[in-house]
Design a protein around this motif. Sequence first.
Motif, PDB file in Angstrom:
ATOM      1  N   ASP A 242      10.350 -13.398 -38.041  1.00 20.58           N
ATOM      2  CA  ASP A 242      11.302 -13.051 -39.106  1.00 20.58           C
ATOM      3  C   ASP A 242      12.408 -12.103 -38.646  1.00 20.58           C
ATOM      4  OD1 ASP A 242       9.913 -14.599 -40.995  1.00 20.58           O
ATOM      5  OD2 ASP A 242       8.532 -12.946 -41.420  1.00 20.58           O
ATOM      6  N   VAL A 243      12.614 -12.004 -37.335  1.00 17.42           N
ATOM      7  CA  VAL A 243      13.693 -11.166 -36.796  1.00 17.42           C
ATOM      8  C   VAL A 243      14.686 -12.060 -36.058  1.00 17.42           C
ATOM      9  CG1 VAL A 243      14.322  -9.240 -35.291  1.00 17.42           C
ATOM     10  CG2 VAL A 243      12.177  -9.167 -36.577  1.00 17.42           C
ATOM     11  N   PHE A 244      15.952 -11.952 -36.450  1.00 21.59           N
ATOM     12  CA  PHE A 244      17.042 -12.719 -35.853  1.00 21.59           C
ATOM     13  C   PHE A 244      17.997 -11.741 -35.157  1.00 21.59           C
ATOM     14  CE2 PHE A 244      15.266 -14.946 -39.395  1.00 21.59           C
ATOM     15  CZ  PHE A 244      15.312 -16.283 -39.083  1.00 21.59           C
ATOM     16  N   ALA A 245      18.861 -12.258 -34.318  1.00 23.11           N
ATOM     17  CA  ALA A 245      19.845 -11.410 -33.647  1.00 23.11           C
ATOM     18  C   ALA A 245      21.109 -12.203 -33.388  1.00 23.11           C
ATOM     19  CB  ALA A 245      19.295 -10.859 -32.335  1.00 23.11           C
ATOM     20  N   ALA A 246      22.240 -11.512 -33.315  1.00 27.47           N
ATOM     21  CA  ALA A 246      23.528 -12.180 -33.112  1.00 27.47           C
ATOM     22  C   ALA A 246      24.515 -11.225 -32.460  1.00 27.47           C
ATOM     23  CB  ALA A 246      24.092 -12.674 -34.448  1.00 27.47           C
ATOM     24  N   GLY A 247      25.462 -11.798 -31.743  1.00 26.16           N
ATOM     25  CA  GLY A 247      26.552 -11.010 -31.167  1.00 26.16           C
ATOM     26  C   GLY A 247      26.253 -10.513 -29.767  1.00 26.16           C
ATOM     27  N   ASP A 248      26.922  -9.426 -29.395  1.00 25.00           N
ATOM     28  CA  ASP A 248      26.867  -8.940 -28.011  1.00 25.00           C
ATOM     29  C   ASP A 248      25.521  -8.349 -27.619  1.00 25.00           C
ATOM     30  OD1 ASP A 248      29.522  -9.459 -26.934  1.00 25.00           O
ATOM     31  OD2 ASP A 248      30.234  -8.077 -28.462  1.00 25.00           O
ATOM     32  N   CYS A 249      24.616  -8.155 -28.581  1.00 28.82           N
ATOM     33  CA  CYS A 249      23.278  -7.681 -28.219  1.00 28.82           C
ATOM     34  C   CYS A 249      22.390  -8.822 -27.732  1.00 28.82           C
ATOM     35  CB  CYS A 249      22.625  -6.956 -29.397  1.00 28.82           C
ATOM     36  SG  CYS A 249      22.329  -8.006 -30.841  1.00 28.82           S
ATOM     37  N   THR A 250      22.860 -10.066 -27.834  1.00 26.56           N
ATOM     38  CA  THR A 250      22.051 -11.221 -27.437  1.00 26.56           C
ATOM     39  C   THR A 250      22.526 -11.795 -26.107  1.00 26.56           C
ATOM     40  OG1 THR A 250      23.459 -12.884 -28.504  1.00 26.56           O
ATOM     41  CG2 THR A 250      21.783 -11.820 -29.876  1.00 26.56           C
ATOM     42  N   GLU A 251      21.750 -12.733 -25.575  1.00 26.40           N
ATOM     43  CA  GLU A 251      22.215 -13.563 -24.468  1.00 26.40           C
ATOM     44  C   GLU A 251      22.121 -15.024 -24.893  1.00 26.40           C
ATOM     45  OE1 GLU A 251      19.733 -12.456 -21.118  1.00 26.40           O
ATOM     46  OE2 GLU A 251      18.380 -14.139 -21.504  1.00 26.40           O
ATOM     47  N   ILE A 252      23.136 -15.810 -24.489  1.00 25.64           N
ATOM     48  CA  ILE A 252      23.306 -17.184 -24.938  1.00 25.64           C
ATOM     49  C   ILE A 252      23.378 -18.096 -23.712  1.00 25.64           C
ATOM     50  CG2 ILE A 252      24.782 -18.747 -26.276  1.00 25.64           C
ATOM     51  CD1 ILE A 252      23.616 -16.538 -27.978  1.00 25.64           C
ATOM     52  N   PRO A 253      22.708 -19.251 -23.729  1.00 22.50           N
ATOM     53  CA  PRO A 253      22.759 -20.134 -22.559  1.00 22.50           C
ATOM     54  C   PRO A 253      24.112 -20.816 -22.388  1.00 22.50           C
ATOM     55  CG  PRO A 253      21.514 -21.152 -24.337  1.00 22.50           C
ATOM     56  CD  PRO A 253      21.787 -19.742 -24.766  1.00 22.50           C
TER      57      PRO A 253
END
Length: 413
Positions: A242-253
Amino acid sequence: MTVYTEFEDVAYSPCGIPFVHGKEISSFDKLFLATKQQYQEQGIDVHYTTTVDSIDTRNHTITVRGEGKVRYDTLVIGTGWSYADTGVDRRGLRGIYEVKNIRRAMEWDKYLDTVKEAVVVECGPIALEMVSALQHRGIKTTVVDPGPWPMAGVVDPDIIEPLYRDWESSGVTTLWGERVTAFGGNGTLSHVDTTAGRIPAQLAIIGTRKVSNNSLARAAGIDLGSTGGIVIDSHMRTSARDVFAAGDCTEIPHGVTNVPLQGLSGSHAYAQGKAAGVNAGGGDREYQPVYVPWAMLAGEWMIGGISFGETSAAAIGIDFVSGIAKGITRARSPSGVKPITVKLLADPVTHLLIGAQMVGGEGVKERADFLGVAIRAGITIDDLATMENVYSPAIGALDEPISVAAQEVMKKF
């Protein structure tokens, strides 16, 4: 829906701050997306200047300073980024500026009126835009960067060359391959010491790379990846339930290599936030791997691209064939003909487009958007070499530079 932020504001464009400093945008107020009252009317309860001390994923609570424990059903982490540490002691000196927070920028804008000489400490994207802003303010500027040219990890030297050639002709001093070793002054910055010597300065702009703000996520046991960003799936879900994250705190493939990326553009953060919000609210929205179309204005030049340039592709060992075309964005126009250079990279076996870089007087953003869709759709260089294009003397040239660059690539197969 409740939002906690340590800042005085939410939802504004930090990328616009250099253009207010440079007087191209008339007011900081124009950078806000909405008013605080509008958020209230939408039912969003924003707690400003508030610190979240911890996340307890097992019990679905966060600890908020001054409020205690607050329960959540779903949580979205959007803790963003900070500038990488320069490793140089700032000694509490006034005059060292990290361009990010809009309220601080309003204060710094007044300080800029007192500055005669400035040093840019590493030339990342926002710092690159600040060089133009400082020029517009009549401030003598020196760029100190350990790389061989501006944004060397992203942009190829032949693409960025027109920009720094203009800098040097307009009086900007550039020290490539050099580092800042000390900040000096008595209370207020008066000079910057570098490996090339001492530079008088009343202002230092920090332009180091972005790093993810993930101390909360790390302490909560949420998985972080090789970039330091939070690992998320295609629905922006983290390793915690139930925890999501978005933006510059994440890493994206990355769509070509599947290598994780961190520190993308505002448009990426915005799209990720929408996906995380939809899914946290019980919906179903997928966020695709990225091909990173980007563009920026730097002085009189627009630069941009998608995916890889030659420097970055070679650095990670991708095989490619490249071609370059120098053209114009329109044939005849009352506002004048503008130059543009387009470089394309393709896979030598499949002929798939894998990257592009551009520099010109206009039209870079639109071409980056188009090429971003093209690479995602699996368009080949052969397709681009024979593409149709608009020809109208006032708005478009007879030979589209994208097509000409693709034809140059095909000669090398």
